[in-house]
Design a protein around this motif. Sequence first.
Motif, PDB file in Angstrom:
ATOM      1  N   ASN A  57      31.072  48.782  11.602  1.00  0.00           N
ATOM      2  CA  ASN A  57      30.870  49.457  12.879  1.00  0.00           C
ATOM      3  C   ASN A  57      29.402  49.599  13.272  1.00  0.00           C
ATOM      4  N   ASP A  58      28.540  49.795  12.285  1.00  0.00           N
ATOM      5  CA  ASP A  58      27.136  50.085  12.582  1.00  0.00           C
ATOM      6  C   ASP A  58      26.280  48.835  12.763  1.00  0.00           C
ATOM      7  N   VAL A  59      26.696  47.731  12.158  1.00  0.00           N
ATOM      8  CA  VAL A  59      25.913  46.492  12.203  1.00  0.00           C
ATOM      9  C   VAL A  59      26.637  45.494  13.104  1.00  0.00           C
ATOM     10  N   LEU A  60      26.019  45.152  14.206  1.00  0.00           N
ATOM     11  CA  LEU A  60      26.671  44.307  15.199  1.00  0.00           C
ATOM     12  C   LEU A  60      26.812  42.869  14.735  1.00  0.00           C
ATOM     13  N   MET A  61      25.781  42.341  14.047  1.00  0.00           N
ATOM     14  CA  MET A  61      25.837  40.947  13.601  1.00  0.00           C
ATOM     15  C   MET A  61      24.634  40.638  12.727  1.00  0.00           C
ATOM     16  N   LEU A  62      24.681  39.476  12.124  1.00  0.00           N
ATOM     17  CA  LEU A  62      23.549  38.894  11.406  1.00  0.00           C
ATOM     18  C   LEU A  62      23.070  37.684  12.204  1.00  0.00           C
ATOM     19  N   ILE A  63      21.769  37.613  12.454  1.00  0.00           N
ATOM     20  CA  ILE A  63      21.158  36.423  13.056  1.00  0.00           C
ATOM     21  C   ILE A  63      20.296  35.790  11.977  1.00  0.00           C
ATOM     22  N   ILE A 102      28.174  36.295  12.548  1.00  0.00           N
ATOM     23  CA  ILE A 102      26.957  35.599  12.107  1.00  0.00           C
ATOM     24  C   ILE A 102      26.585  34.531  13.125  1.00  0.00           C
ATOM     25  N   VAL A 103      25.319  34.554  13.543  1.00  0.00           N
ATOM     26  CA  VAL A 103      24.793  33.548  14.453  1.00  0.00           C
ATOM     27  C   VAL A 103      23.700  32.762  13.734  1.00  0.00           C
ATOM     28  N   LEU A 104      23.832  31.455  13.741  1.00  0.00           N
ATOM     29  CA  LEU A 104      22.811  30.577  13.173  1.00  0.00           C
ATOM     30  C   LEU A 104      21.766  30.332  14.249  1.00  0.00           C
ATOM     31  N   HIS A 105      20.529  30.739  13.982  1.00  0.00           N
ATOM     32  CA  HIS A 105      19.451  30.683  14.963  1.00  0.00           C
ATOM     33  C   HIS A 105      18.333  29.832  14.374  1.00  0.00           C
ATOM     34  N   MET A 121      27.434  22.365  11.322  1.00  0.00           N
ATOM     35  CA  MET A 121      27.256  23.344  10.256  1.00  0.00           C
ATOM     36  C   MET A 121      27.942  24.676  10.581  1.00  0.00           C
ATOM     37  N   VAL A 122      27.945  25.047  11.853  1.00  0.00           N
ATOM     38  CA  VAL A 122      28.643  26.274  12.264  1.00  0.00           C
ATOM     39  C   VAL A 122      30.089  26.210  11.810  1.00  0.00           C
ATOM     40  N   GLU A 123      30.710  25.072  12.036  1.00  0.00           N
ATOM     41  CA  GLU A 123      32.114  24.906  11.647  1.00  0.00           C
ATOM     42  C   GLU A 123      32.270  24.866  10.144  1.00  0.00           C
ATOM     43  N   LYS A 124      31.351  24.193   9.451  1.00  0.00           N
ATOM     44  CA  LYS A 124      31.496  24.020   8.004  1.00  0.00           C
ATOM     45  C   LYS A 124      31.344  25.333   7.237  1.00  0.00           C
ATOM     46  N   VAL A 125      30.334  26.141   7.584  1.00  0.00           N
ATOM     47  CA  VAL A 125      30.067  27.353   6.801  1.00  0.00           C
ATOM     48  C   VAL A 125      30.686  28.604   7.401  1.00  0.00           C
ATOM     49  N   GLY A 126      31.194  28.524   8.644  1.00  0.00           N
ATOM     50  CA  GLY A 126      31.913  29.657   9.203  1.00  0.00           C
ATOM     51  C   GLY A 126      31.082  30.636   9.995  1.00  0.00           C
ATOM     52  N   CYS A 127      30.041  30.138  10.685  1.00  0.00           N
ATOM     53  CA  CYS A 127      29.291  31.016  11.594  1.00  0.00           C
ATOM     54  C   CYS A 127      30.086  31.214  12.884  1.00  0.00           C
ATOM     55  N   ASP A 128      29.712  32.245  13.631  1.00  0.00           N
ATOM     56  CA  ASP A 128      30.385  32.539  14.896  1.00  0.00           C
ATOM     57  C   ASP A 128      29.679  31.918  16.087  1.00  0.00           C
ATOM     58  N   GLY A 129      28.487  31.376  15.866  1.00  0.00           N
ATOM     59  CA  GLY A 129      27.758  30.766  16.964  1.00  0.00           C
ATOM     60  C   GLY A 129      26.484  30.114  16.473  1.00  0.00           C
ATOM     61  N   PHE A 130      25.911  29.278  17.328  1.00  0.00           N
ATOM     62  CA  PHE A 130      24.653  28.593  17.024  1.00  0.00           C
ATOM     63  C   PHE A 130      23.758  28.663  18.250  1.00  0.00           C
ATOM     64  N   LEU A 131      22.488  28.908  18.027  1.00  0.00           N
ATOM     65  CA  LEU A 131      21.548  28.962  19.128  1.00  0.00           C
ATOM     66  C   LEU A 131      20.218  28.359  18.695  1.00  0.00           C
ATOM     67  N   VAL A 136      23.832  36.849  22.325  1.00  0.00           N
ATOM     68  CA  VAL A 136      23.971  38.110  21.581  1.00  0.00           C
ATOM     69  C   VAL A 136      24.973  39.018  22.286  1.00  0.00           C
ATOM     70  N   GLN A 137      24.860  39.143  23.603  1.00  0.00           N
ATOM     71  CA  GLN A 137      25.778  40.008  24.348  1.00  0.00           C
ATOM     72  C   GLN A 137      27.203  39.450  24.311  1.00  0.00           C
ATOM     73  N   ARG A 138      27.342  38.122  24.365  1.00  0.00           N
ATOM     74  CA  ARG A 138      28.680  37.527  24.298  1.00  0.00           C
ATOM     75  C   ARG A 138      29.352  37.850  22.966  1.00  0.00           C
ATOM     76  N   ILE A 139      28.612  37.713  21.882  1.00  0.00           N
ATOM     77  CA  ILE A 139      29.188  37.951  20.556  1.00  0.00           C
ATOM     78  C   ILE A 139      29.470  39.436  20.350  1.00  0.00           C
ATOM     79  N   ILE A 140      28.613  40.301  20.891  1.00  0.00           N
ATOM     80  CA  ILE A 140      28.881  41.745  20.787  1.00  0.00           C
ATOM     81  C   ILE A 140      30.178  42.081  21.518  1.00  0.00           C
ATOM     82  N   ARG A 141      30.355  41.514  22.703  1.00  0.00           N
ATOM     83  CA  ARG A 141      31.611  41.767  23.434  1.00  0.00           C
ATOM     84  C   ARG A 141      32.813  41.274  22.631  1.00  0.00           C
TER      85      ARG A 141
END
Length: 321
Positions: free
Chosen positions: A230-236, A264-267, A278-288, A300-305
């Motif tokens: 709940n407290d941590v929105l994501m890892l970048i 998790i977002v790969l940045h 790689m996003v698909e292989k390791v299971g990230c939620d997005g790439f930027l 960031v706002q899209r993934i938070i939503r």
Amino acid sequence: MSGVLSSVDARTQLVGQNRLELLLFSLGGRQRFAINVFKVQEVMSLPPLTEIPDRHELVVGVTHLRGQTIPVIDLRRAIKMGTTVIDENSTIIVTEYNMTVQAFLVAGVERIVNMNWNEILPPPVGAGRAHYLTAISRMDDRIVEIIDVEKVLAEITPYNPEISDAWIDDDLVELIKGKQILIADDSQVALNQVTGVLVKLGIDVVATHNGLEAYQVLEAWKAEGKDIANDVLMLITDAEMPEMDGYMLTTEIRKDPELKGMFIVLHTSLSGSFNKAMVEKVGCDGFLSKFQPEKLTREVQRIIRKKLGIEEKEENSDAEL
């Protein structure tokens, strides 16, 4: 070494194994330097250069390669070691960073080596050229210095961190006020840029300099009973970092029952086609791709939503990964 990155399949074999390939080169003298092979498109002898008016002082000229006009940057001069002496051994390393192609002039290229990320260490604090290093390693009883190319490029083409108020969802900002985002990146330039965007969204940033540090923070939070979900929105996370890369960090999180649901977002500055695989292989939620404040803000706002189960706003529905 021409076309060392022609096959995405070959590159993906190292992912999730905490391994990397380094291209070793010289800038004149005995010191060895390196960059990650993932960033390299081609290595070739210095071709004829065309000088252009009003070019940046670090750009020695441009060359034409496969239909592209590519700036050639004196890497020795860029990291404050003096101007490169051009001779018969002079070489350019053609690279892709942040969806742009550029070449670096070096004194000569040695070889490609395969290493484990736990052999790659952060540079010592206060050590001379550490300002231009992301990491160091040791090979054959000699230090190898891994250059912070993102810092070099940022000095040539300064990054504009400004974000328009129109990109920010005020209702969402009010909802997430005081929440945290964990960042892992070995480049201080990149950390500063991402932090600058997130702070404007009202988010508390916890910054770490590699995957191992980020994982240790998560383990400490677990031990103290923090409500991470709940407290941590994501890892970048960056992809390539000393001690533990972003792919291994993601893999470890996905294996942990208490952490596996983390967003998790790969940045990264690596090429988009590679990282989408790689996003698909390791299971990230997005790439930027790095250094695009508008896309970072929107993603960031899209993934938070998505995390909070909030319907995507129409104006952000076409945001690209």
